[in-house]
Design a protein around this motif. Structure first.
Motif, PDB file in Angstrom:
ATOM      1  N   ASP A   1       7.194  20.381 -12.919  1.00 48.88           N
ATOM      2  CA  ASP A   1       8.078  19.545 -11.286  1.00 48.88           C
ATOM      3  C   ASP A   1       7.626  19.184 -10.221  1.00 48.88           C
ATOM      4  O   ASP A   1       8.097  17.994  -9.710  1.00 48.88           O
ATOM      5  CB  ASP A   1       9.043  20.552 -10.905  1.00 48.88           C
ATOM      6  N   ILE A   2       7.278  20.265  -9.315  1.00 46.61           N
ATOM      7  CA  ILE A   2       6.539  19.560  -8.176  1.00 46.61           C
ATOM      8  C   ILE A   2       5.622  18.544  -8.202  1.00 46.61           C
ATOM      9  O   ILE A   2       5.438  17.762  -7.278  1.00 46.61           O
ATOM     10  CB  ILE A   2       5.596  21.128  -7.337  1.00 46.61           C
ATOM     11  N   ARG A   3       4.340  18.277  -9.161  1.00 49.05           N
ATOM     12  CA  ARG A   3       3.701  18.257  -9.275  1.00 49.05           C
ATOM     13  C   ARG A   3       4.390  16.135  -9.392  1.00 49.05           C
ATOM     14  O   ARG A   3       3.819  15.785  -9.333  1.00 49.05           O
ATOM     15  CB  ARG A   3       2.823  18.156 -10.443  1.00 49.05           C
ATOM     16  N   ASN A   4       5.516  16.528 -10.638  1.00 52.28           N
ATOM     17  CA  ASN A   4       5.876  15.100 -10.867  1.00 52.28           C
ATOM     18  C   ASN A   4       6.416  14.687  -9.004  1.00 52.28           C
ATOM     19  O   ASN A   4       6.560  13.809  -9.064  1.00 52.28           O
ATOM     20  CB  ASN A   4       7.155  15.331 -12.372  1.00 52.28           C
ATOM     21  N   ASN A   5       7.204  15.840  -8.606  1.00 55.25           N
ATOM     22  CA  ASN A   5       8.507  15.151  -7.814  1.00 55.25           C
ATOM     23  C   ASN A   5       7.315  14.368  -6.159  1.00 55.25           C
ATOM     24  O   ASN A   5       7.585  13.704  -5.791  1.00 55.25           O
ATOM     25  CB  ASN A   5       9.045  15.981  -7.271  1.00 55.25           C
ATOM     26  N   LEU A   6       5.863  15.513  -6.112  1.00 54.53           N
ATOM     27  CA  LEU A   6       5.114  14.349  -5.365  1.00 54.53           C
ATOM     28  C   LEU A   6       4.419  13.123  -5.625  1.00 54.53           C
ATOM     29  O   LEU A   6       4.334  12.291  -5.330  1.00 54.53           O
ATOM     30  CB  LEU A   6       3.491  15.798  -5.270  1.00 54.53           C
TER      31      LEU A   6
ATOM     32  N   THR B   1       6.177  11.171  -7.944  1.00 56.29           N
ATOM     33  CA  THR B   1       7.202  10.264  -7.687  1.00 56.29           C
ATOM     34  C   THR B   1       7.525   9.648  -5.900  1.00 56.29           C
ATOM     35  O   THR B   1       7.612   8.224  -5.523  1.00 56.29           O
ATOM     36  CB  THR B   1       8.525  10.643  -7.970  1.00 56.29           C
ATOM     37  N   MET B   2       6.613  10.576  -5.108  1.00 54.81           N
ATOM     38  CA  MET B   2       6.794  10.240  -3.472  1.00 54.81           C
ATOM     39  C   MET B   2       6.048   9.368  -3.317  1.00 54.81           C
ATOM     40  O   MET B   2       5.886   8.264  -2.192  1.00 54.81           O
ATOM     41  CB  MET B   2       6.999  11.242  -2.884  1.00 54.81           C
ATOM     42  N   LEU B   3       4.800   9.657  -3.581  1.00 54.01           N
ATOM     43  CA  LEU B   3       3.347   9.165  -2.769  1.00 54.01           C
ATOM     44  C   LEU B   3       3.215   7.840  -3.491  1.00 54.01           C
ATOM     45  O   LEU B   3       3.245   6.911  -3.329  1.00 54.01           O
ATOM     46  CB  LEU B   3       1.787   9.954  -3.398  1.00 54.01           C
TER      47      LEU B   3
ATOM     48  N   VAL C   1       0.781  -1.059   0.088  1.00 52.56           N
ATOM     49  CA  VAL C   1       0.505  -0.095   0.030  1.00 52.56           C
ATOM     50  C   VAL C   1       0.997   1.434   0.322  1.00 52.56           C
ATOM     51  O   VAL C   1       1.455   1.164   0.622  1.00 52.56           O
ATOM     52  CB  VAL C   1      -0.816  -0.076   1.058  1.00 52.56           C
ATOM     53  N   LYS C   2       1.105   2.031  -1.262  1.00 53.65           N
ATOM     54  CA  LYS C   2       1.832   3.325  -1.490  1.00 53.65           C
ATOM     55  C   LYS C   2       0.605   4.307  -1.059  1.00 53.65           C
ATOM     56  O   LYS C   2      -0.868   4.236  -1.362  1.00 53.65           O
ATOM     57  CB  LYS C   2       2.225   3.300  -2.652  1.00 53.65           C
ATOM     58  N   LEU C   3       1.370   5.508  -0.871  1.00 56.47           N
ATOM     59  CA  LEU C   3      -0.195   6.886  -0.717  1.00 56.47           C
ATOM     60  C   LEU C   3      -0.557   7.236  -1.592  1.00 56.47           C
ATOM     61  O   LEU C   3      -1.782   7.175  -1.491  1.00 56.47           O
ATOM     62  CB  LEU C   3       1.014   8.532  -0.212  1.00 56.47           C
TER      63      LEU C   3
END
Length: 144
Positions: free
Chosen positions: A114-119, A121-123, A75-77
Motif C-alpha cells: 500500500d505504501i509503495r502504491n501511494n508513493l 502515485t505521488m511521484l 517533469v514529474k518526480l
C-alpha cells in the motif's frame, strides 16, 4: 527510502526549476551549495538528469543548468527517481528479503505494498513546477 543521489537529484531539479522561473541559469557549484551536496557528486547527478532530458545544460560564459517553464509541468518526480535510482523503489521487499511475494509474504508485505502504491502515485502526480512554486512562495525550503 530514496538513495542519497536521488535525494540530491530531486533537490537539484527543484532548485534549478526555481531559478529558471526567475530567468536564471545556475552553476554546479551554486546548486551544490544550495542543496548541501558535494560539488563532484552533484555534477554526476546533473549529468544523469541532463542525459534523461530533465534539465538542460548550456555551455559557455553565460551557461549553466536550466529547465524550460513548459517542461516543468511535464517533469514529474517519478522521472527523476527513475533516472537516478531506476525502478527498484517500486519493487522488492520492505524488510529486504530476497523472496517476498503474495504467495510467500514477509510480515510487512501487504502494508508495504500500500505504501509503495501511494508513493508511486505521488511521484507520478507531482511536477517540478508545483515544488518550485512552493519554494518561490516560501511555503517550503531546501536547505536546513
Amino acid at each position: 527510502m530514496f538513495s542519497k543521489a536521488c535525494e540530491y537529484g530531486i533537490r537539484s531539479a527543484v532548485y534549478i526549476a526555481l531559478q529558471s522561473l526567475e530567468g536564471r541559469r545556475v552553476s554546479v557549484t551554486e546548486i551544490a551549495e544550495e542543496i548541501d551536496s558535494p560539488v563532484a557528486f552533484t555534477a554526476k547527478i546533473l549529468q544523469q538528469l541532463t542525459r534523461n532530458n530533465i534539465v538542460r545544460s548550456v555551455k559557455g560564459p553565460h551557461g549553466g543548468f536550466e529547465i524550460e517553464r513548459e517542461d516543468m509541468d511535464a517533469v514529474k518526480l517519478n522521472m527523476i527517481v527513475k533516472a537516478i535510482d531506476g525502478d527498484k523503489i517500486y519493487m522488492g521487499c520492505g524488510l529486504g528479503l530476497k523472496e517476498c511475494n503474495e504467495h510467500k509474504p514477509c510480515p510487512l508485505h501487504d502494508r508495504f505494498l500500500d505504501i509503495r502504491n501511494n508513493l508511486s502515485t505521488m511521484l507520478r502526480n507531482t511536477s517540478l513546477y508545483e515544488l518550485a512554486v512552493g519554494l518561490e512562495e516560501g511555503l517550503t525550503y531546501l536547505k536546513r
